[in-house]
Design an enzyme around this catalytic site. Structure first.
Site, PDB file in Angstrom:
ATOM      1  N   GLU A  67       0.823  -1.207   0.000  1.00  0.00           N
ATOM      2  CA  GLU A  67       0.000   0.000   0.000  1.00  0.00           C
ATOM      3  C   GLU A  67       0.867   1.271   0.000  1.00  0.00           C
ATOM      4  OE1 GLU A  67      -2.664  -0.444   3.360  1.00  0.00           O
ATOM      5  OE2 GLU A  67      -4.028  -1.668   2.179  1.00  0.00           O
ATOM      6  N   GLU A  99      -6.004  -8.385   0.456  1.00  0.00           N
ATOM      7  CA  GLU A  99      -6.484  -8.386   1.839  1.00  0.00           C
ATOM      8  C   GLU A  99      -7.984  -8.128   1.853  1.00  0.00           C
ATOM      9  OE1 GLU A  99      -4.392  -5.593   4.309  1.00  0.00           O
ATOM     10  OE2 GLU A  99      -2.425  -6.130   3.499  1.00  0.00           O
TER      11      GLU A  99
END
Length: 491
Positions: free
Chosen positions: A128, A273
């Protein structure tokens, strides 16, 4: 974990389903194997061999890692599990600036383990890195790092065997309306995203995205709860011929539209995720976590996919095990994403396609059955209490204390005892760690009540190093330094 339009959709949750339903649907659809994220930010992590066995016992076929720890990778040898190995963000600059560093990393962490029986499928370059909270820290290094790691894989003869990817938060794309069809990449990183997407497409890589309906609910009190789940929304979103009754499908398809309108509609997508925490917030509890995770598993078991991307969904649940060392800057829930507790106990039942429910970790060794609690003789007005509680919680984990959390119903004395015990257990039940200016005492009677568990720590090999760092007084540390100096003077 962005805050774009999908944070405002609707739907309701699916409860656990019978095993034969999952198996029949999965067999008929040829559904993708389900994976799990294995994080290791814990003061007392389970032994890697124990975790690998737990993954296999519970039917996981693949695992996603955030680094390439030697113990973790070694435990995965000949396990049969497909592995996505990670390169942390703090290594991106080195990988980006030095081809030699990239070659060395691939040699040590991919070639080495592949030759030793680890089934590495992807290298996740960064995690990220384009979060807006990072203020652009990794904008200049992420793509060069991806490119250099890919070149290193090719040089090692692994270009067709191991692919590169970059797990990205869902805030890298957005929609100006409530419709997925208006999705595109975030304006400030649009050109960079297209550069990365084109590279992934050209090299056979995949786009990895993390999708979190829970964060929508956490960030926006007006978020319609039913839209986070998979039972059908009270007010679905209609986008042309597509109807969206849950946030996952709408969010996922916003990405598909962003890829499609930029010429990459066929790029493989991985859900890196997805999950729901069980503590640390009023909406983070066992019931909602089971509802969401089972609903998601049942949803993808059909193999239908989403309106814009029919077919199996490639996904990794977040996460496998709770991590008491994770940063709580995003929220206290961060330490409670696991479907298993820190010691490998299932928090709730979840059907992963097995003929049984979740199975606990095997051969876990605990410290003695004793707890550190507030002395009964100490009054709640004692002026020493405030500093002692703050100290305990700053160095241990008090995220289960709070409004509508698992320990939110404790009285004041029990709250203090929970804080003391958390510090005591984290420091391996060292007697010094149950001092607190003589406010605490050790008991053999379990103070757990209802949903609030006063844990006992598990044994780990590195226990002493934790004690040395956090428990011993400055006088003892000074004594050790003096002894070290004496030893050196005689050498």
């Amino acid at each position: 974990m962005g805050s774009s339009w999908w944070w405002h959709g609707r739907a309701a949750a699916a409860a656990a389903v019978a095993c034969w339903v999952w198996l029949a649907a999965a067999a008929a659809a040829g559904v993708e194997a389900i994976g799990a994220n294995w994080g290791t930010q814990a003061s007392h992590p389970l032994a890697p061999d124990t975790v690998v066995q737990m993954l296999k016992d519970n039917g996981f076929d693949k695992v996603k890692l955030f680094d390439a720890g030697e113990d973790t990778m070694s435990a995965l040898r000949k396990s049969g599990l497909e592995v996505m190995v990670g390169i942390p963000n703090d290594m991106l600059a080195a990988m980006a600036s030095s081809m030699a560093a990239a070659n060395k990393w691939v040699d040590q962490n991919v070639s080495n383990y592949l030759n030793d029986g680890v089934k590495i499928r992807y290298v996740a370059v960064g995690n990220e890195p384009f979060l807006e909270t990072y203020n652009g820290s990794f904008l200049q290094t992420t793509f060069p790092a991806i490119r250099n790691i890919q070149s290193a894989l090719v040089k090692a003869g692994l270009g067709s065997q191991v692919r590169v990817t970059c797990p990205l938060n869902a805030d890298v794309y957005q929609s100006s309306t409530s419709k997925p069809s208006d999705g595109d990449f975030r304006t400030d990183i649009h050109d960079l995203m297209l550069t990365i997407v084109k590279f992934l497409s050209d090299t056979g890589g995949a786009f990895t995205v993390n999708i979190y309906p829970f964060i929508s609910l956490y960030s926006d009190s007006n978020f319609p709860v039913d839209y986070a789940f998979f039972d059908g929304a009270a007010s679905p979103i209609v986008d042309g011929s597509a109807t969206y009754t849950n946030m996952f499908d709408a969010n996922y398809d916003t990405l598909i539209w962003a890829l499609k309108k930029n010429g990459f509609g066929n790029l493989p997508v991985i859900v890196g995720e997805i999950g729901w925490p069980t503590d640390g917030d009023m909406n983070a509890n066992i019931q909602m976590a089971q509802h969401f995770n089972q609903g998601f598993l049942t949803h993808i078991a059909t193999g239908r996919g989403t309106p814009m991307r029919p077919g199996p969904v490639d996904a990794y649940l977040f996460s496998l095990i709770d991590e008491d060392e994770k940063s709580i800057q995003p929220g206290n829930f961060e330490r409670h994403w696991g479907i298993f507790t820190y010691d490998g106990l299932p928090k709730y039942q979840l059907n992963l396609g097995q003929s049984h429910g979740l199975l606990k970790a095997k051969n876990v060794k605990y410290l003695e059955r004793k707890w550190c609690v507030l002395k009964p003789s100490i009054g709640l007005t004692d002026p020493r209490l405030s500093d002692s509680i703050s100290y305990a919680c700053s160095l241990a984990d008090c995220t289960s204390l709070g409004y509508k959390t698992s320990c939110g119903g404790l009285d004041t004395r029990s709250n203090i005892s929970y804080a003391f015990n958390s510090y005591y257990q984290k420091n391996d039940q060292d007697d010094v760690a149950c001092g607190f200016s003589n406010l605490a005492t050790i008991t053999g009677q379990d103070p757990s009540t209802g949903t609030c568990r006063f844990g006992i720590m598990i044994e780990v090999d590195s226990a002493f190093s934790w004690k040395l760092q956090h428990v011993r007084s400055s006088n003892l540390l000074m004594l050790l330094l003096v002894l070290l100096q004496l030893c050196l003077s005689f050498s």
